[in-house]
Design an enzyme around this catalytic site. Sequence first.
Site, PDB file in Angstrom:
ATOM      1  N   TYR A 207      14.996  50.929  44.396  1.00 25.46           N
ATOM      2  CA  TYR A 207      16.339  51.155  44.934  1.00 25.46           C
ATOM      3  C   TYR A 207      16.653  52.640  44.757  1.00 25.46           C
ATOM      4  O   TYR A 207      16.877  53.095  43.638  1.00 25.46           O
ATOM      5  CB  TYR A 207      17.312  50.263  44.178  1.00 25.46           C
ATOM      6  CG  TYR A 207      18.766  50.280  44.600  1.00 25.46           C
ATOM      7  CD1 TYR A 207      19.695  49.583  43.843  1.00 25.46           C
ATOM      8  CD2 TYR A 207      19.226  50.945  45.735  1.00 25.46           C
ATOM      9  CE1 TYR A 207      21.045  49.549  44.198  1.00 25.46           C
ATOM     10  CE2 TYR A 207      20.562  50.922  46.105  1.00 25.46           C
ATOM     11  CZ  TYR A 207      21.464  50.216  45.333  1.00 25.46           C
ATOM     12  OH  TYR A 207      22.803  50.171  45.689  1.00 25.46           O
TER      13      TYR A 207
ATOM     14  N   THR B 185      26.856  45.383  44.436  1.00 30.94           N
ATOM     15  CA  THR B 185      27.926  44.525  44.944  1.00 30.94           C
ATOM     16  C   THR B 185      28.202  43.356  44.001  1.00 30.94           C
ATOM     17  O   THR B 185      29.313  42.826  43.974  1.00 30.94           O
ATOM     18  CB  THR B 185      27.549  43.999  46.346  1.00 30.94           C
ATOM     19  OG1 THR B 185      27.156  45.106  47.166  1.00 30.94           O
ATOM     20  CG2 THR B 185      28.690  43.265  47.008  1.00 30.94           C
TER      21      THR B 185
ATOM     22  N   ILE C  52      19.706  45.521  53.187  1.00 32.82           N
ATOM     23  CA  ILE C  52      20.439  44.821  52.122  1.00 32.82           C
ATOM     24  C   ILE C  52      21.875  45.294  52.268  1.00 32.82           C
ATOM     25  O   ILE C  52      22.185  46.443  51.913  1.00 32.82           O
ATOM     26  CB  ILE C  52      19.872  45.156  50.736  1.00 32.82           C
ATOM     27  CG1 ILE C  52      18.401  44.730  50.641  1.00 32.82           C
ATOM     28  CG2 ILE C  52      20.701  44.474  49.641  1.00 32.82           C
ATOM     29  CD1 ILE C  52      17.709  45.136  49.348  1.00 32.82           C
TER      30      ILE C  52
ATOM     31  N   LYS D 283      14.678  49.854  48.909  1.00 30.44           N
ATOM     32  CA  LYS D 283      16.028  49.831  49.463  1.00 30.44           C
ATOM     33  C   LYS D 283      16.459  51.280  49.564  1.00 30.44           C
ATOM     34  O   LYS D 283      16.705  51.956  48.556  1.00 30.44           O
ATOM     35  CB  LYS D 283      16.987  49.044  48.562  1.00 30.44           C
ATOM     36  CG  LYS D 283      18.407  49.036  49.074  1.00 30.44           C
ATOM     37  CD  LYS D 283      19.330  48.374  48.091  1.00 30.44           C
ATOM     38  CE  LYS D 283      20.771  48.524  48.498  1.00 30.44           C
ATOM     39  NZ  LYS D 283      21.679  48.046  47.442  1.00 30.44           N
TER      40      LYS D 283
HETATM   41  O1  LIG Z   1      24.792  45.686  46.050  1.00 31.42           O
HETATM   42  C1  LIG Z   1      23.984  46.168  46.857  1.00 31.42           C
HETATM   43  O2  LIG Z   1      22.801  45.819  46.923  1.00 31.42           O
HETATM   44  C2  LIG Z   1      24.466  47.198  47.781  1.00 31.42           C
HETATM   45  N1  LIG Z   1      25.195  48.166  47.290  1.00 31.42           N
HETATM   46  C3  LIG Z   1      25.428  49.347  48.063  1.00 31.42           C
HETATM   47  C4  LIG Z   1      26.416  50.205  47.328  1.00 31.42           C
HETATM   48  O3  LIG Z   1      27.548  49.752  47.139  1.00 31.42           O
HETATM   49  O4  LIG Z   1      26.028  51.306  46.955  1.00 31.42           O
HETATM   50  C5  LIG Z   1      25.833  48.973  49.446  1.00 31.42           C
HETATM   51  C6  LIG Z   1      24.848  48.087  50.099  1.00 31.42           C
HETATM   52  O5  LIG Z   1      25.559  47.343  51.061  1.00 31.42           O
HETATM   53  C7  LIG Z   1      24.154  47.104  49.205  1.00 31.42           C
END
Ligand SMILES: O=C(O)C1=N[C@H](C(=O)O)C[C@H](O)C1
Length: 294
Positions: free
Chosen positions: A134, A46, A205, A163
């Site tokens: 992640y 994000t 997150i 995550k």
């Molecule tokens: O930036 C983040 O951390 C997230 N990115 C995800 C995505 O866009 O794949 C979505 C999540 O809300 C958090």
Amino acid sequence: MGTMEGLYLPLVTPFHDGHVDLDSLKGLAKHYSSTGVSGFIMLGTTGESPTVEPDEQRAIIETTLDAVGGALPVYVGVSGNATRQVARGIAAFEPLGVAGYLVATPYYNRPSASGMVAHYQALTEETERTVIVYNVPYRTGVNLPNDALFEIVATTRNVRAVKDSTGNIVQSLDLLERAPAELSVLTGEDPLYFTSLANGAAGGILAASHLAVETFVAVTRAMAQQELVRAREAWRRVSPMIPKLFGEANPMPLKYALWRQGLLRSPECRLPLTQVSDGLAATLDEIVASLPHV
Ligand SMILES: O=C(O)C1=N[C@H](C(=O)O)C[C@H](O)C1
């Protein structure tokens, strides 16, 4: 018990006339610091990490740490597909005093599960701080199996959170069922936040929580108090808008909405991201009009 719990905000990176807008960033950090979020994740997906230059990244972290003033932990996203480069990226942030690092599995070169285990084992030699794994297969092209994640946790001293952005509910429920006590499971799938909490997740997150953050916090707190019905009632106030916020590339929709709320001077993203379509803009205008004034 894992080291992380609650709602973490993956803050957008404001741009204005092509430059990082540190004034808007400072305002955002101060605005959200008093909302009940558990901390900030900077330079995640994000935060448009792929298009933010190294010197800009340092300024973003320093500005956020200064604005938050130690009130909340600040984590930073450091990802890549060359282990040595990611290790150097972590080392560069160490002097700034962040709480830890969000590290996506390597993308594009499609490493094996054992290769991903070795990747994280090597990275944890660079820091004593928390490393958040992640796992986001639809972005990286690889999926980290739960057993490989558990091996990483068992063989490192600081991988203490994941995550989970697999989008695979069977894998996510297995993860929640078998996760060791020292691992905090945080969902990164915004639509599954209530379901994940109900199945034992420590938190999430969530980019969507930039909007109506107080309601996302209310869901979090109600679930922490085992108040399922109250949590579900709050969840149903925000869940309908989530698909719209991901209807086009994140964070384009989100930045448009924050701009309409007056929290950003511009909705601009950096290429190859652009701006939302007119149709989605009209939908987002309706969503913003339905939200409490900020
Ligand atoms: O930036 C983040 O951390 C997230 N990115 C995800 C995505 O866009 O794949 C979505 C999540 O809300 C958090």
